[in-house]
Design an enzyme around this catalytic site. Structure first.
Site, PDB file in Angstrom:
ATOM      1  N   ASN A  84      34.012   9.793 -48.403  1.00  6.35           N
ATOM      2  CA  ASN A  84      34.983   8.725 -48.631  1.00  6.35           C
ATOM      3  C   ASN A  84      36.246   9.057 -47.841  1.00  6.35           C
ATOM      4  O   ASN A  84      36.733  10.186 -47.886  1.00  6.35           O
ATOM      5  CB  ASN A  84      35.292   8.594 -50.122  1.00  6.35           C
ATOM      6  CG  ASN A  84      34.161   7.944 -50.885  1.00  6.35           C
ATOM      7  OD1 ASN A  84      33.494   7.051 -50.366  1.00  6.35           O
ATOM      8  ND2 ASN A  84      33.912   8.403 -52.098  1.00  6.35           N
ATOM      9  N   ILE A 134      31.778  16.872 -61.205  1.00  2.00           N
ATOM     10  CA  ILE A 134      32.048  16.857 -62.660  1.00  2.00           C
ATOM     11  C   ILE A 134      31.609  15.546 -63.308  1.00  2.00           C
ATOM     12  O   ILE A 134      31.375  15.492 -64.520  1.00  2.00           O
ATOM     13  CB  ILE A 134      33.555  17.119 -62.916  1.00  2.00           C
ATOM     14  CG1 ILE A 134      33.791  17.678 -64.308  1.00  2.00           C
ATOM     15  CG2 ILE A 134      34.400  15.874 -62.661  1.00  2.00           C
ATOM     16  CD1 ILE A 134      35.199  18.222 -64.511  1.00  2.00           C
ATOM     17  N   HIS A 183      35.537  16.225 -48.348  1.00  2.00           N
ATOM     18  CA  HIS A 183      34.330  16.605 -49.082  1.00  2.00           C
ATOM     19  C   HIS A 183      33.195  15.657 -48.760  1.00  2.00           C
ATOM     20  O   HIS A 183      33.410  14.473 -48.523  1.00  2.00           O
ATOM     21  CB  HIS A 183      34.575  16.638 -50.598  1.00  2.00           C
ATOM     22  CG  HIS A 183      35.216  15.410 -51.157  1.00  2.00           C
ATOM     23  ND1 HIS A 183      36.574  15.164 -51.048  1.00  2.00           N
ATOM     24  CD2 HIS A 183      34.699  14.344 -51.827  1.00  2.00           C
ATOM     25  CE1 HIS A 183      36.861  14.014 -51.631  1.00  2.00           C
ATOM     26  NE2 HIS A 183      35.734  13.491 -52.102  1.00  2.00           N
TER      27      HIS A 183
HETATM   28  P1  5GP Z   1      36.163  10.991 -53.931  1.00  3.23           P
HETATM   29  O1  5GP Z   1      36.306   9.727 -54.725  1.00  3.23           O
HETATM   30  O2  5GP Z   1      37.508  11.586 -53.585  1.00  3.23           O
HETATM   31  O3  5GP Z   1      35.283  10.823 -52.723  1.00  3.23           O
HETATM   32  O4  5GP Z   1      35.378  12.018 -54.829  1.00  3.23           O
HETATM   33  C1  5GP Z   1      35.986  12.969 -55.634  1.00  3.23           C
HETATM   34  C2  5GP Z   1      34.911  13.519 -56.534  1.00  3.23           C
HETATM   35  O5  5GP Z   1      35.426  14.677 -57.152  1.00  3.23           O
HETATM   36  C3  5GP Z   1      34.481  12.566 -57.644  1.00  3.23           C
HETATM   37  O6  5GP Z   1      33.086  12.320 -57.541  1.00  3.23           O
HETATM   38  C4  5GP Z   1      34.846  13.313 -58.927  1.00  3.23           C
HETATM   39  O7  5GP Z   1      33.892  13.148 -59.953  1.00  3.23           O
HETATM   40  C5  5GP Z   1      34.929  14.756 -58.462  1.00  3.23           C
HETATM   41  N1  5GP Z   1      35.873  15.544 -59.210  1.00  3.23           N
HETATM   42  C6  5GP Z   1      37.147  15.201 -59.553  1.00  3.23           C
HETATM   43  N2  5GP Z   1      37.730  16.209 -60.215  1.00  3.23           N
HETATM   44  C7  5GP Z   1      36.813  17.217 -60.291  1.00  3.23           C
HETATM   45  C8  5GP Z   1      36.841  18.526 -60.873  1.00  3.23           C
HETATM   46  O8  5GP Z   1      37.831  19.001 -61.451  1.00  3.23           O
HETATM   47  N3  5GP Z   1      35.701  19.263 -60.766  1.00  3.23           N
HETATM   48  C9  5GP Z   1      34.590  18.801 -60.123  1.00  3.23           C
HETATM   49  N4  5GP Z   1      33.522  19.618 -60.075  1.00  3.23           N
HETATM   50  N5  5GP Z   1      34.539  17.576 -59.568  1.00  3.23           N
HETATM   51  C10 5GP Z   1      35.632  16.792 -59.643  1.00  3.23           C
END
Ligand code: 5GP
Ligand code: ZN
Length: 114
Positions: free
Chosen positions: A88, A32, A101
């Site tokens: 991460n 997103i 992820h």
């Molecule tokens: P992290 O920091 O946990 O490795 O990455 C989480 C990712 O999830 C971030 O890049 C963030 O932009 C994405 N993200 C968070 N909320 C949402 C959402 O509701 N929809 C989508 N498609 N991505 C999300």
């Protein structure tokens, strides 16, 4: 499924996402808040909280995530130019969503890994 998990809600469709790929084990969708021209997230359909909580029975699943990411990169014509897979893990990495992820990023020259 963890009812409090954002990405489980994306898997179930309770929260909308722009889907890229799905099979019985993994799902991929557009991030997103993209940090590169191409930024896709690849997740297991089942809830896995952390890489560090995954067990040996999930080795094939994690490998399938990586190969799915590579195929997405190929479809997006960034396989040859290069791309990055990022997991991460935990607080110091900045992990925000506690559902395993892989970030697939590319489409420009990426900076050094911090
Ligand atoms: P992290 O920091 O946990 O490795 O990455 C989480 C990712 O999830 C971030 O890049 C963030 O932009 C994405 N993200 C968070 N909320 C949402 C959402 O509701 N929809 C989508 N498609 N991505 C999300
Ligand atoms: Zn989850």
């Amino acid at each position: 499924m963890d009812p409090d998990c954002l990405f489980c809600k994306i898997v179930s469709g309770d929260i909308p996402s722009t889907g890229v790929y799905r099979d019985d084990r993994v799902m991929a969708f557009e991030d997103i808040n993209p940090v590169a021209p191409q930024h896709v997230l690849v997740i297991p359909v089942q809830h896995v909280t952390f890489l560090s909580t995954a067990d040996e029975s999930q080795e094939a699943l994690i490998g399938h995530m990586a190969l799915t990411a590579d195929r997405i990169a190929a479809e997006r014509h960034i396989q040859d130019s290069g791309f990055r897979l990022t997991i991460n893990q935990g607080r110091d990495s900045g992990q925000e969503v506690d559902h395993l992820h892989m970030h697939v990023t590319g489409g420009r020259k990426l900076g050094p890994i911090a």
